[in-house]
Design a protein around this motif. Structure first.
Motif: not given
Lengths: 301, 320
Positions: B17-19, B21-31, B156-158
């Motif tokens: 749930a909080v992950l 928040q600590f990553l830049n958008p690129y890595w959030v997109d990877v997630l 992040m919203e996705f």
């Protein structure tokens, strides 16, 4: 009518190349029950090695076109056979006793590895085969002009397939291969070295695939690191169409698929060419679930 | 034991749930990509992992879902997330029609047919079938999804949308795994003849597995279309099917944690190898071979089911 005959010979030439590749799939499948997805990359490698040897050794200039290409084919087949045996040793042999789908993933991995190796060595661009290796002549027969290369491909493939058929059916080693395909355990009990049989299959299958790769280069004139995939898929389709594990089936399937594809592309739609091939496959499998010449056996996994 | 599991679950959920928040958008997109592939992997797991059907054309169901969402959204302006059930339905219906005549085929014959179906779907999309699919350019201009009046735009919203969908998927598939239906599928995988002998209608169950997997892949297709806003046939090739298949087998077929781990590795590792540039896929291929040799059952294989006997019958008092 002329167009029909042209497409028929074209289909037979391409189909015989499919058949050669399909033999590699079907032989490995027959003995190991493994779909060797990396086989298509061996075909690509055959095409590239052929080009390298052709340009670096200038065989065609020294020995004349026919003899030069023949020697080239022998060299390519030898090299690809070695690569095939290495592939088995590294990627498949450790997985003999494991679940079948794990071996499939290993095969897919090996395929990705080989494809990218070829791309790194030769680059991602299309490469051209020299235009002047085989004489650009046509032969007039049954009312049409057939290019020489088409006839050569058809004749050489049929010779190779005939040789293989004789080898498998009539020689002692061929009998051992058939025995190992039917029942590995029983083959071991009667003294057949199954590991040797597998090695042999991984030498002969890739050698035929390498020859097919060379033929593709000579026939179409252009090669690309990703080309193996589409030909490999067609050849695998051909192997299944004829009944996988069945050697005459692969030959029949290859020729049939080549002709169906050529006719479909001409008379139905070129854009749907590949889809037609698969549609035919699905329709045939609905009627004959184990392919045209496949045995009707109950599967016990 | 159960408490330990609950604690682990709470911690994992908390971290997830909080992950972002600590990553830049690129890595959030990877997630996000990992999440999408994990759910696709779970849907294929029903077919390959639980039922043992050799499906190498799963991307075709994914494609049907994605294109259903794209076409209905761009042509009729139906909000994209409302279309999730429709996408599932269309993919499921497609699977039913396609699989119905071929479901009795033996393993490898089924494999080539699913590859063939995948290719036919891709070629149909490229050839702009019915004038709806936009040819090789695909469809663009799909609306951003809207959740309770908030439009999802950033990775992040996705992330939270995909996480929520993934959580629902895991919960439902876990129920399915332990249900009578799930046990029947496993039985069928282990021994089809014996399953048939025990009164399991094999054709019926195989078809049901196919349809369930396809429905789920179709729904993922909807989320994918909403996330990308552009879809084109090249996103649904045979290699896409291969990736989903590899996720299942590499992670551990039949196991939910295994498939998720598989998605993390298969989608995440090439990102880590980005420095290798062109050699990236070469290393990836070699890693696939290596991992299969060292863990032939996959990384986290399905554990055999355990049933505890009712209390008083433990010490050999009970018959049977």
């Amino acid at each position: 009518m002329e167009q029909f005959l042209q497409q028929l010979t074209n289909g037979l030439a391409v189909g015989s190349i499919y058949a050669l590749i399909a033999l590699g799939y079907t032989m490995v499948y027959g003995v190991l029950k493994l779909i060797n997805f990396a086989h298509s990359e061996l075909v690509t490698l055959g095409a590239y090695l052929g080009l390298t040897l052709l340009t670096s050794l200038a065989l065609a200039d020294r020995l004349g076109p026919l003899l030069g290409v023949l020697l080239l084919a022998v060299m390519v087949m030898g090299l690809i056979a070695v690569v095939g045996a290495m592939l088995d040793r590294v990627a498949y042999r450790p997985l003999r006793q494991s679940p079948r789908l794990s071996a499939v993933v290993s095969a897919l991995g090996a395929s990705i590895f080989l494809q990218n190796t070829i791309m790194l060595i030769y680059g991602a661009r299309y490469l051209n085969y020299p235009h002047d290796i085989l004489p650009k002549m046509t032969i007039h027969m049954v009312g049409i002009d057939v290019p020489l290369v088409r006839i050569l491909i058809l004749c050489v493939s049929i010779l190779m397939m005939g040789g293989l058929f004789f080898f498998i059916q009539k020689t002692k080693v061929g009998t051992a291969i058939r025995a190992a395909a039917i029942d590995q355990g029983a083959a071991k009990l009667v003294g057949i070295d199954v590991n040797l049989v597998v090695l042999l299959v991984f030498l002969v299958g890739p050698a035929l695939g390498g020859a097919a790769g060379l033929m593709l280069g000579l026939y179409y004139g252009q090669i690309n690191f990703a080309m193996g995939w589409s030909y490999g898929l067609k050849a695998f389709t051909a192997a299944i169409l004829g009944g996988i594990g069945n050697i005459p089936g692969a030959m029949l399937g290859g020729l049939l698929l080549g002709v169906v594809e050529a006719m479909g592309a001409t008379y139905i739609s070129f854009a749907w060419k590949d889809a037609i091939a698969f549609l035919v496959l699905i329709l045939i499998l609905i009627v004959r679930p184990t392919g045209l010449l496949g045995e009707r056996v109950a599967e016990k996994v | 034991m159960i408490q330990y599991k609950t604690i682990a679950l709470i911690i994992t959920t908390g971290i997830l749930a909080v992950l972002p928040q600590f990553l830049n958008p690129y890595w959030v997109d990877v997630l996000n990509n990992i999440g999408i592939y994990a759910i696709l992997g779970l849907s294929l797991n029903i077919i390959v992992g639980h039922t043992g059907l050799f499906n190498l054309g799963h991307a075709s169901f994914f494609a049907v879902g994605a294109y259903t969402a794209a076409i209905l959204n761009t042509q009729y302006e139906i909000p994209v997330l409302w279309l999730i059930p429709v996408c599932g339905l269309s993919a499921g219906l497609f699977a039913l029609i396609v699989a119905r005549p071929i479901i009795h085929l033996r393993g490898d014959y089924l494999c080539i047919v699913t590859i063939g179906v995948n290719e036919i779907v891709r070629i149909a999309l490229i050839n702009n079938v019915f004038g709806l699919t936009g040819g090789s350019n695909g469809i663009f201009g799909i609306d951003r999804p809207n959740v309770f009046g908030m439009t999802l735009r950033t990775p992040m919203e996705f992330y939270y949308l995909i996480l929520a969908f993934g959580a629902v998927t895991i919960f439902l598939f876990r129920q399915l795994e332990y249900s009578r239906f799930g046990r029947a599928l496993n039985y069928l995988r282990e021994d089809e003849t014996a399953a048939q002998g025990s009164g399991i209608n094999t054709a019926h169950y195989k078809l049901a597995a196919f349809v369930v997997g396809a429905v789920w892949a179709g729904m993922v297709g909807n989320i994918y279309a909403a996330k990308m806003t552009i879809i084109s046939p090249e996103s649904f090739t045979f290699w896409e099917s291969v990736i989903i298949f590899v996720i299942v087998i590499l992670g551990g077929s039949g196991s939910i944690p295994g498939v998720i781990l598989g998605a993390v590795l298969v989608v995440g590792l090439p990102e880590l190898f980005r420095d290798l540039a062109n050699a990236r896929m070469l290393v990836f291929g070699a890693a696939m071979v290596g991992m299969m040799i060292f863990r032939t059952q996959g990384l986290l294989p399905q554990r055999p089911r355990k049933y505890t006997l009712p209390q008083g019958r433990r010490n050999g008092e009970g018959g049977e």
